[in-house]
Design an enzyme around this catalytic site. Structure first.
Site, PDB file in Angstrom:
ATOM      1  CD  GLU A 172     -44.215 -28.431  29.365  1.00  0.00           C
ATOM      2  OE1 GLU A 172     -45.124 -27.955  30.089  1.00  0.00           O
ATOM      3  OE2 GLU A 172     -44.431 -28.982  28.277  1.00  0.00           O
ATOM      4  CG  ASN A 210     -48.460 -34.233  29.711  1.00  0.00           C
ATOM      5  OD1 ASN A 210     -48.934 -33.993  30.822  1.00  0.00           O
ATOM      6  ND2 ASN A 210     -48.556 -33.372  28.705  1.00  0.00           N
ATOM      7  CD  GLU A 211     -52.571 -31.737  29.072  1.00  0.00           C
ATOM      8  OE1 GLU A 211     -52.547 -31.168  27.969  1.00  0.00           O
ATOM      9  OE2 GLU A 211     -52.895 -31.156  30.137  1.00  0.00           O
ATOM     10  CE1 TYR A 218     -51.971 -25.292  34.164  1.00  0.00           C
ATOM     11  CE2 TYR A 218     -52.885 -27.035  32.801  1.00  0.00           C
ATOM     12  CZ  TYR A 218     -51.802 -26.445  33.425  1.00  0.00           C
ATOM     13  OH  TYR A 218     -50.557 -26.998  33.314  1.00  0.00           O
ATOM     14  CD  GLU A 231     -49.566 -30.277  33.008  1.00  0.00           C
ATOM     15  OE1 GLU A 231     -50.228 -29.372  32.442  1.00  0.00           O
ATOM     16  OE2 GLU A 231     -48.868 -31.092  32.390  1.00  0.00           O
ATOM     17  CD  GLN A 252     -44.744 -25.643  33.412  1.00  0.00           C
ATOM     18  OE1 GLN A 252     -43.537 -25.439  33.253  1.00  0.00           O
ATOM     19  NE2 GLN A 252     -45.490 -26.173  32.446  1.00  0.00           N
TER      20      GLN A 252
HETATM   21  O1  AHR Z   1     -48.394 -26.449  31.771  1.00  0.00           O
HETATM   22  C1  AHR Z   1     -48.526 -26.081  30.440  1.00  0.00           C
HETATM   23  C2  AHR Z   1     -49.142 -27.182  29.587  1.00  0.00           C
HETATM   24  O2  AHR Z   1     -50.460 -27.387  29.978  1.00  0.00           O
HETATM   25  C3  AHR Z   1     -48.523 -28.541  29.671  1.00  0.00           C
HETATM   26  O3  AHR Z   1     -47.415 -28.689  28.856  1.00  0.00           O
HETATM   27  C4  AHR Z   1     -49.627 -29.440  29.226  1.00  0.00           C
HETATM   28  O4  AHR Z   1     -49.549 -30.721  29.799  1.00  0.00           O
HETATM   29  C5  AHR Z   1     -50.887 -28.687  29.616  1.00  0.00           C
HETATM   30  O5  AHR Z   1     -51.771 -28.609  28.588  1.00  0.00           O
END
Ligand code: AHR
Length: 528
Positions: free
Chosen positions: A59, A206-207, A274, A331, A380
């Site tokens: 990103e 995205n999101e 995450y 992600e 990432q």
């Molecule tokens: O990876 C960092 C961020 O995490 C991304 O931009 C977003 O999609 C997510 O919240």
């Protein structure tokens, strides 16, 4: 002294004996290694592991693109058309199957026309999500596609739904993929690219429940249908695989609504999860300064990926029992507090042996769900979150996570061979997780069977006895990734502190494989 007082003193003495400096492993408990048993069922093969499970994400965030990948053609750092050679060579060794770009949250404020044409003329913009820095748009569509081709990977581009128009998205796809003598294809030619690029994967936002527009699932489902209608297949022989924005973690309602209202218009539905050591976004935990409590909580929390995929997949089964729509975990990874002294919006963190275990556990989960999970993209690739590569100006290092990608690349495209595993527990306080994790595949050319194993215990080795059903290999060889402490990591001064080494702890006898799995380790075995 009464009994209560004496037992309290005994407890304190034991606690002091077990106490250890941060990051150091506790002394192993007395006794022999823990014992795990397993059956590797080569006689009942499962689905094929989509190579895209080993995908990446880059990103416009912090030093992920600028410095990490792009240094510009005039940089003293050796580069190929602006892309740094050291990073390129390290990434090529991973056989990266797919690369997602330009975000993330950045995707829904990115306007592609700002990133084409002569670089000195490209307009700048503010990257509002990530540090408020000025983005000069020097890395745009042509530079990304050049990177894709240099890596020999596949492009996965995410379009702007949150702040872009349908027309803008439609024209970007035409610009990239149309072979016609049309104004947009000719603009591409004018900018130096004659042939259309391959665009196998396209994400429609995205999101969009958060940074991509704070939408309700009902609203996004309609927006998805509208935007997706105008993502045209200019290359009819290679239709674009369309990925709708999916849920995060346990937002099962989002999946339910999306599948009901837009399921038949999509090929894939994304999922983000995450791993935070504490589970608290305000104080996530340090990437390197942690004890066994956060070693355990990180591994325990990362295993929730299994539950999330299982539950989202079960919802998808209701409207898509044939599993036509794939889960795209675009992600995933660890998210710690940023390294002290670095810009909070740049999400720069170190990467230790703990991250290697996180990677191995997640790959095993993705392979276990290979019937539904068609892609996963680590967040990432360089210098951001659970990166595989870190750079410091002209210096570069490979992280422990890099080495798990490198060791496990043999699984790409293999056929899952079920591993029925009885693992001892790794117990910490009142909680426990399985000590051993395993996954096996047979190579597509049937030349070998690969078995990967991970031991989550920071202090106890495990002996794994694997009964082999349906194969009679004559030899076993392997590599192991481990380190003296839970928080051992590679630094720019010592970049090869955590690297895989040959493993001689496995042997075959009488239809069984015996593995002596060291504490806090990841192992890959080749059976032939
Ligand atoms: O990876 C960092 C961020 O995490 C991304 O931009 C977003 O999609 C997510 O919240």
């Amino acid at each position: 002294m009464n009994i209560t007082a004496s037992s309290r003193i005994a407890f304190i003495i034991v606690a002091l004996l077990l106490a250890s400096p941060q990051g150091q492993t506790q002394a192993p408990p007395p006794g022999s290694p823990a014992v795990a048993t397993a059956t590797l069922r080569a006689d009942t093969p499962g689905p094929v592991v989509n190579p895209n499970i080993y995908g990446h994400f880059a990103e416009h965030l912090g030093r992920g693109i600028y410095e990490g990948i792009w240094v510009g053609p005039d940089s003293p750092i050796p580069n190929t058309r602006g892309i740094r050679n050291d990073v390129l060579a390290a990434l090529k060794a991973l056989n990266i199957p797919v690369l997602r770009w330009p975000g993330g949250c950045f995707a829904d404020e990115y306007h592609w026309r700002d990133g084409i044409g002569p670089r000195e003329k490209r307009p700048a913009m503010i990257n509002t999500h990530w540090g408020g820095v000025v983005e000069n748009n020097h890395f745009g569509t042509h530079e990304f596609m050049d990177l894709v081709e240099l890596l020999g990977t596949k492009a996965y581009i995410t379009g702007n739904v949150g702040s872009g128009t349908v027309q803008e998205m439609m024209e970007w796809v035409e610009y990239m993929t149309s072979p016609a003598d049309s104004p947009l294809a000719n603009l591409r030619r004018q900018n130096g690219r004659d042939k259309p690029w391959a665009l196998p994967y396209f994400g429609v936002g995205n999101e969009n429940w958060g940074c991509g527009g704070t939408m309700r699932p009902e609203y996004y489902a309609d927006e998805y249908r509208r935007y997706n209608t105008f993502v045209k297949n200019y290359d009819r022989a290679n239709p674009i695989y369309r990925i709708a924005c999916g849920a995060s973690d346990r937002n099962f309602t989002w999946t339910e609504v999306l599948m009901e209202r837009a399921g038949r218009h999509m090929n894939g539905l994304s999922l983000h999860y995450y791993t935070l050591p504490t589970g608290d976004w305000r104080q996530k935990g340090s990437s390197t300064q942690f004890g066994e409590d956060q070693w355990f909580s990180t591994l325990s929390r990362t295993l929730r990926m299994d539950e999330y995929i299982t539950r989202h997949a079960a919802i998808m089964d209701k409207t898509d029992p044939g599993k036509r729509v794939g889960i795209v975990v675009d992600e995933w990874g660890t998210w710690y507090d940023v390294e002290p002294g670095t810009e909070p919006g740049f999400l720069y963190q170190q990467n230790t042996l703990r991250d290697a275990l996180v990677a191995a556990l997640n790959f095993h989960i993705f392979q276990r769900h290979a019937d539904r999970v068609v892609m996963a993209n680590i967040a990432q690739m360089v210098n951001v979150l659970q990166a595989v590569i870190l750079t410091d100006k002209e210096k570069m290092l490979r992280t422990p996570t890099y080495w798990v990608f490198e060791m496990f690349k043999v699984h790409q495209g293999g056929t899952v061979l079920p591993v029925e595993l009885q693992s001892p527990d790794y117990t910490f306080g009142e909680e426990k997780i399985p000590m051993v994790s395993a996954s096996a595949t047979r190579a597509a050319d049937k030349s070998a069977v690969y078995l990967s194993l991970a031991n989550t215990s920071p202090s106890q080795a495990a002996t794994v006895s694997v009964k082999l059903e349906g194969i009679s290999p004559k030899s076993v060889s392997g590599r192991v990734l481990t380190a003296p402490a839970m928080n051992t990591h590679n630094t720019f001064a010592a970049p090869d502190t955590v690297v895989p080494v040959p493993f001689d702890g496995a042997s075959i006898a009488g239809g069984s494989l015996e593995v002596k799995l060291p504490a806090k380790s990841v192992v890959i075995l080749t059976l032939k």
